[in-house]
Scaffold this motif. Sequence first.
Motif, PDB file in Angstrom:
ATOM      1  N   PHE A   1       8.866   4.246 -16.654  1.00  0.00           N
ATOM      2  CA  PHE A   1       8.207   2.946 -16.558  1.00  0.00           C
ATOM      3  C   PHE A   1       9.082   1.852 -17.141  1.00  0.00           C
ATOM      4  O   PHE A   1       9.852   2.101 -18.080  1.00  0.00           O
TER       5      PHE A   1
ATOM      6  N   ALA B   1      -6.175  14.358 -11.144  1.00  0.00           N
ATOM      7  CA  ALA B   1      -5.193  15.274 -10.559  1.00  0.00           C
ATOM      8  C   ALA B   1      -5.281  15.260  -9.030  1.00  0.00           C
ATOM      9  O   ALA B   1      -4.274  15.388  -8.333  1.00  0.00           O
TER      10      ALA B   1
ATOM     11  N   THR C   1      -6.316  12.783  -7.091  1.00  0.00           N
ATOM     12  CA  THR C   1      -6.128  11.490  -6.434  1.00  0.00           C
ATOM     13  C   THR C   1      -4.802  10.832  -6.779  1.00  0.00           C
ATOM     14  O   THR C   1      -4.258  10.076  -5.984  1.00  0.00           O
ATOM     15  N   GLY C   2      -4.315  11.074  -8.000  1.00  0.00           N
ATOM     16  CA  GLY C   2      -3.115  10.380  -8.455  1.00  0.00           C
ATOM     17  C   GLY C   2      -3.383   8.957  -8.917  1.00  0.00           C
ATOM     18  O   GLY C   2      -2.454   8.180  -9.124  1.00  0.00           O
TER      19      GLY C   2
ATOM     20  N   VAL D   1      -2.804  -3.748 -22.726  1.00  0.00           N
ATOM     21  CA  VAL D   1      -2.388  -5.061 -22.277  1.00  0.00           C
ATOM     22  C   VAL D   1      -3.649  -5.904 -22.163  1.00  0.00           C
ATOM     23  O   VAL D   1      -4.606  -5.490 -21.527  1.00  0.00           O
ATOM     24  N   ARG D   2      -3.646  -7.072 -22.798  1.00  0.00           N
ATOM     25  CA  ARG D   2      -4.829  -7.941 -22.703  1.00  0.00           C
ATOM     26  C   ARG D   2      -4.860  -8.578 -21.335  1.00  0.00           C
ATOM     27  O   ARG D   2      -4.288  -9.621 -21.106  1.00  0.00           O
TER      28      ARG D   2
ATOM     29  N   ARG E   1       2.324  11.140  -9.107  1.00  0.00           N
ATOM     30  CA  ARG E   1       1.362  11.603 -10.115  1.00  0.00           C
ATOM     31  C   ARG E   1       0.769  12.947  -9.727  1.00  0.00           C
ATOM     32  O   ARG E   1       0.674  13.846 -10.538  1.00  0.00           O
ATOM     33  N   ARG E   2       0.361  13.050  -8.461  1.00  0.00           N
ATOM     34  CA  ARG E   2      -0.251  14.313  -8.033  1.00  0.00           C
ATOM     35  C   ARG E   2       0.757  15.445  -8.065  1.00  0.00           C
ATOM     36  O   ARG E   2       0.418  16.586  -8.352  1.00  0.00           O
TER      37      ARG E   2
ATOM     38  N   ASP F   1     -10.166   0.350  -6.996  1.00  0.00           N
ATOM     39  CA  ASP F   1      -9.116   1.306  -6.689  1.00  0.00           C
ATOM     40  C   ASP F   1      -8.847   2.193  -7.879  1.00  0.00           C
ATOM     41  O   ASP F   1      -7.857   2.032  -8.568  1.00  0.00           O
TER      42      ASP F   1
ATOM     43  N   ASP G   1      -4.125   5.717 -11.235  1.00  0.00           N
ATOM     44  CA  ASP G   1      -3.573   5.379 -12.554  1.00  0.00           C
ATOM     45  C   ASP G   1      -4.640   4.781 -13.469  1.00  0.00           C
ATOM     46  O   ASP G   1      -4.337   4.213 -14.494  1.00  0.00           O
TER      47      ASP G   1
ATOM     48  N   GLY H   1      -5.708  -0.977  -0.362  1.00  0.00           N
ATOM     49  CA  GLY H   1      -6.378  -1.403  -1.578  1.00  0.00           C
ATOM     50  C   GLY H   1      -7.844  -1.676  -1.284  1.00  0.00           C
ATOM     51  O   GLY H   1      -8.178  -2.309  -0.296  1.00  0.00           O
TER      52      GLY H   1
ATOM     53  N   ASP I   1       0.825  -1.202   0.000  1.00  0.00           N
ATOM     54  CA  ASP I   1       0.000   0.000   0.000  1.00  0.00           C
ATOM     55  C   ASP I   1       0.864   1.261   0.000  1.00  0.00           C
ATOM     56  O   ASP I   1       0.505   2.269  -0.599  1.00  0.00           O
TER      57      ASP I   1
ATOM     58  N   ARG J   1       1.024   7.233  -6.486  1.00  0.00           N
ATOM     59  CA  ARG J   1      -0.017   8.266  -6.625  1.00  0.00           C
ATOM     60  C   ARG J   1       0.535   9.634  -6.263  1.00  0.00           C
ATOM     61  O   ARG J   1       0.196  10.643  -6.888  1.00  0.00           O
ATOM     62  N   LEU J   2       1.412   9.650  -5.259  1.00  0.00           N
ATOM     63  CA  LEU J   2       1.996  10.909  -4.812  1.00  0.00           C
ATOM     64  C   LEU J   2       2.773  11.566  -5.956  1.00  0.00           C
ATOM     65  O   LEU J   2       2.652  12.763  -6.198  1.00  0.00           O
TER      66      LEU J   2
ATOM     67  N   PHE K   1       5.673  -6.118 -21.345  1.00  0.00           N
ATOM     68  CA  PHE K   1       4.274  -6.467 -21.483  1.00  0.00           C
ATOM     69  C   PHE K   1       3.389  -5.680 -20.538  1.00  0.00           C
ATOM     70  O   PHE K   1       2.314  -5.221 -20.896  1.00  0.00           O
TER      71      PHE K   1
ATOM     72  N   VAL L   1      -9.046   9.032  -1.174  1.00  0.00           N
ATOM     73  CA  VAL L   1      -8.182   7.957  -1.666  1.00  0.00           C
ATOM     74  C   VAL L   1      -7.783   7.085  -0.477  1.00  0.00           C
ATOM     75  O   VAL L   1      -7.018   7.513   0.381  1.00  0.00           O
TER      76      VAL L   1
ATOM     77  N   ARG M   1       2.089   1.903  -3.512  1.00  0.00           N
ATOM     78  CA  ARG M   1       1.044   2.499  -4.347  1.00  0.00           C
ATOM     79  C   ARG M   1       0.768   3.944  -3.949  1.00  0.00           C
ATOM     80  O   ARG M   1       0.493   4.799  -4.786  1.00  0.00           O
TER      81      ARG M   1
ATOM     82  N   LYS N   1       0.322   9.833 -21.905  1.00  0.00           N
ATOM     83  CA  LYS N   1       1.657  10.243 -21.458  1.00  0.00           C
ATOM     84  C   LYS N   1       1.842  10.060 -19.959  1.00  0.00           C
ATOM     85  O   LYS N   1       2.950   9.975 -19.471  1.00  0.00           O
ATOM     86  N   LYS N   2       0.749   9.980 -19.251  1.00  0.00           N
ATOM     87  CA  LYS N   2       0.852   9.823 -17.800  1.00  0.00           C
ATOM     88  C   LYS N   2       0.639   8.378 -17.355  1.00  0.00           C
ATOM     89  O   LYS N   2       0.487   8.115 -16.168  1.00  0.00           O
ATOM     90  N   HIS N   3       0.584   7.478 -18.285  1.00  0.00           N
ATOM     91  CA  HIS N   3       0.340   6.065 -17.961  1.00  0.00           C
ATOM     92  C   HIS N   3      -0.952   5.884 -17.175  1.00  0.00           C
ATOM     93  O   HIS N   3      -0.982   5.184 -16.175  1.00  0.00           O
ATOM     94  N   VAL N   4      -1.987   6.560 -17.596  1.00  0.00           N
ATOM     95  CA  VAL N   4      -3.291   6.392 -16.961  1.00  0.00           C
ATOM     96  C   VAL N   4      -4.180   5.561 -17.889  1.00  0.00           C
ATOM     97  O   VAL N   4      -4.288   5.855 -19.077  1.00  0.00           O
TER      98      VAL N   4
END
Lengths: 240, 644
Positions: free
Chosen positions: A39, B314, B316-317, B373-374, A31-32, B271, B319, B267, A21, A28-29, A43, B263, A24, B347-350
């Motif tokens: 990355f 923005a 929450t962050g 991704v399958r 990203r914000r 999520d 993905d 988990g 946790d 997120r931090l 795959f 948030v 994760r 570009k942000k991998h979301v």
Amino acid sequence: MARYRLEFTKKGSLRFISHLDLQRLLERLFRRAGLPLTFSAGFNPRPRLSLAAPLPLGIEGLRECGEFELEENLSPREVVGRIAPFCPPGMEVKGLGVVRPEAEPVMAAVNTAAYVLYLRDTGQDTAANAAIQLMQKEQLPVRRKGKDGKEKEVDIRPGLYKVEVKKGEMERETELFLLVDVGKNVTVRPEDVVQAGTGMGLEAEKVKKIVRSALYVKENGDFLSPLDSKFCQEVYRPEK
Amino acid sequence: MEKQMPFGEKLRQYLEENILLHVTKPARYLGGELNAIRKDWERVPVKIAFAFPDVYEVGMSHLGLAILYEVVNSRPDALMERVFAPWPDMEVRLRAEGIPLYSLESFRPLNHFHMVAFTLQYEMNYTNLLNMLDLAGLPLRSRDRKAVFPLVAAGGPCAFNPEPLADFIDFFVIGEGEEVLPEIIAVVKKYVESGAEEGEKEALLLELAGITGVYVPRFYRPIYTADGDFGGLEKLRPEVPVVIERRVIKDLDRVPFPRRPIVPYIGVVHDRAMVEVMRGCLRGCRFCQAGIIYRPVREKDPDTLFAQGKEVLAATGHDEISLVSLSTADYTRVQELVEKLLAEGEKKHVNVSLPSLRADAFSVDLAQKVQKVRRSSLTFAPEAGTQRLRDVINKQVREEDLLAAVEAAFQAGWTAIKLYFMIGLPTEGEEDLDGIADLAYKVLRIGQEKAPQPRRVRVTVSTSTFVPKPHTPFQWEPMIPLPEIRRRQEYLKRKLRHRQIEYKWHRGETSFLEAVFARADRRLGDVLETAWRLGCRFDGWEEHFRYDLWQEAFRRTGVDAEYYACRRIPLESPLPWDHISPGVSKKFLIAENRRAWEGITTPDCRFTACTGCGVCPALGVEVVLQGEGRGRDGALPVGVHQEG
């Protein structure tokens, strides 16, 4: 692109959050904070962010350690300035450095942890006596529950580097300082040491609190900080 | 609970030091998450606790909670805090230490609030609701709670048959909370500010009963016939309405949406960031309650959704962003919205995710767009194994559409397909069960022919048991009895024995109890309380479900469970939920029931003429579409309504 190593606290309520946790939460931090992590290829691309030595649930960490890679090259001071406002209560950046290219990944490098156990109703002499006995033994077998639920015996003595005793701040309280292996070979947990020391004066019920005070890289007998100049440069340590 | 427990920061500290290390997932009980709102207690007049009668991870995945949290907390005169059902290990600790159930924001016991508002998402949560009242130190029965506050309220889909909970709940909210809560808050505020005293509870409830969409059960009394059947509901006060009409939002773009949702630290089930693209579904599956009680379809503006999506990400962050609704592939601007979000997120991998898929090639195409991704598997819900039965239930999936979708999925690289079916649907016979198996084998064969790695192909067949739900065309239909459920599951188990096919089924006992409470009258309240006293909790969780205790509860109360679940109710009989109106007319439901038995389908009114369900004229709403429907046969939505 630049690889950074981060030292941070995991205190207060954050101690109840698991390793996964926390990982994760940090993703997120970033990203914000608008700091794009790089990355992995392949795959299922994963952000390049990893944490050293999982901290057991319920234990506070004063100097936890992680590593991440950013798309941009920024000074450590700037990175800290960008992420600090997004840190949850209990998380504080203690230091950040740029990792030297030849340095091993932090997950593999960090192999030693220091713990402090706060013992109530335990005299300093009793604890000191237990510390001496523990270090004198050639083997310290403890029972552990494996992943399959079966108990097995593990010798923790090779992973126990140091046991020291300090007077606690409170009356009849003693602080037990441990330096243990958390690497690939014998990961020693604080409760293992208490178990091994049962009968020498240590008791699980008297452990009031456990804190992990630092992580180290053990190299040729030296215990180095993960942010040591051997591994990192431009280390920035924000003032409180 | 004699000893005075501290609350607030002191309670939090006590929990951290003494309790939380001994329970699983302690973060469930800690609050303090990103974007949680803690308002100044002293300066806000109306205090509401939102109570979710299931565990934290389930409750925190529920969009309704996030929406109402936003709606209430954005007002200066009210606050909303959260409380969830504690997992049994935590319950033991709370009881042992005499700690009352507390809210996750202020760490205050529930009796500090003016209102405890439960959401009823699932019948199997009812024992948790009683348990939470008890853990809060509140008497279970509405009559025994003499203090004016807290008022105990309940809303959500299961409130559309409120009767099994009527003795425990002070008032129910029928319909969309965003619409009615402001009126409720206004009444409560008046009583808070005037310092309401014990005797005034009745007056307060009477005033609430005057709000459209509010049902106060104590002002009504059920009548039973000499045979013990439900015979109608008698009003005890002249002022209260005979029928409680559902509240509905006309324009979804204009209600607050949670742009800074909480948030969780841990988990949870879902999520990810969520935006609600529309509300309601008009496909008209005859077993489906959601398809009735959220009518009509109201789509949101794609520009609003895009802007809200960006804000949520923005704040929450996360993905991943999920486009939520009952049937997202039906949203008329779905393609454009998905493409815009994908371009933004790339570009942000979301990632973008769609929670529900139709069984057609369009949906597979969408799924392919959003999943680079399958991942694991693709799920379709044909619901029934033969075209005949699909016509009966009005599930308008043709086998060729499904097989085309499956083929497209295998070719696109998915290796696992999940198929959802119901067993025990009205008119189901052996050939329909055979149809389920046939379909599974057809899907498998396509996989073996078209998938790049045929040996890795997996087909999972999942069956649940049909449960007759109030306000649906099938509300009068019987559920098949337990032994018959088991027989049909065994039959399928034998038929689906193949190394590349997996068969999963829902436990019959759970569905059976769900049916009992779905069609319950007030007499089930005693059964519920007895079961709870015997120790029933978390009945929706396999590891906690104790069917033996439920059987004991029915024995002790002398209530015949089969009577409720497994009998055919005559169309002309009064129903225990007749006083609750979703806006869809009973006449329409009866007509739909007849058409089902004749095997006649009813089209979606977005693409053809109005079907006369009655919801638009009854509630003064309209179908809101943002684009042209991709109509079957090119038909466009028609906005003319027949008389209901």
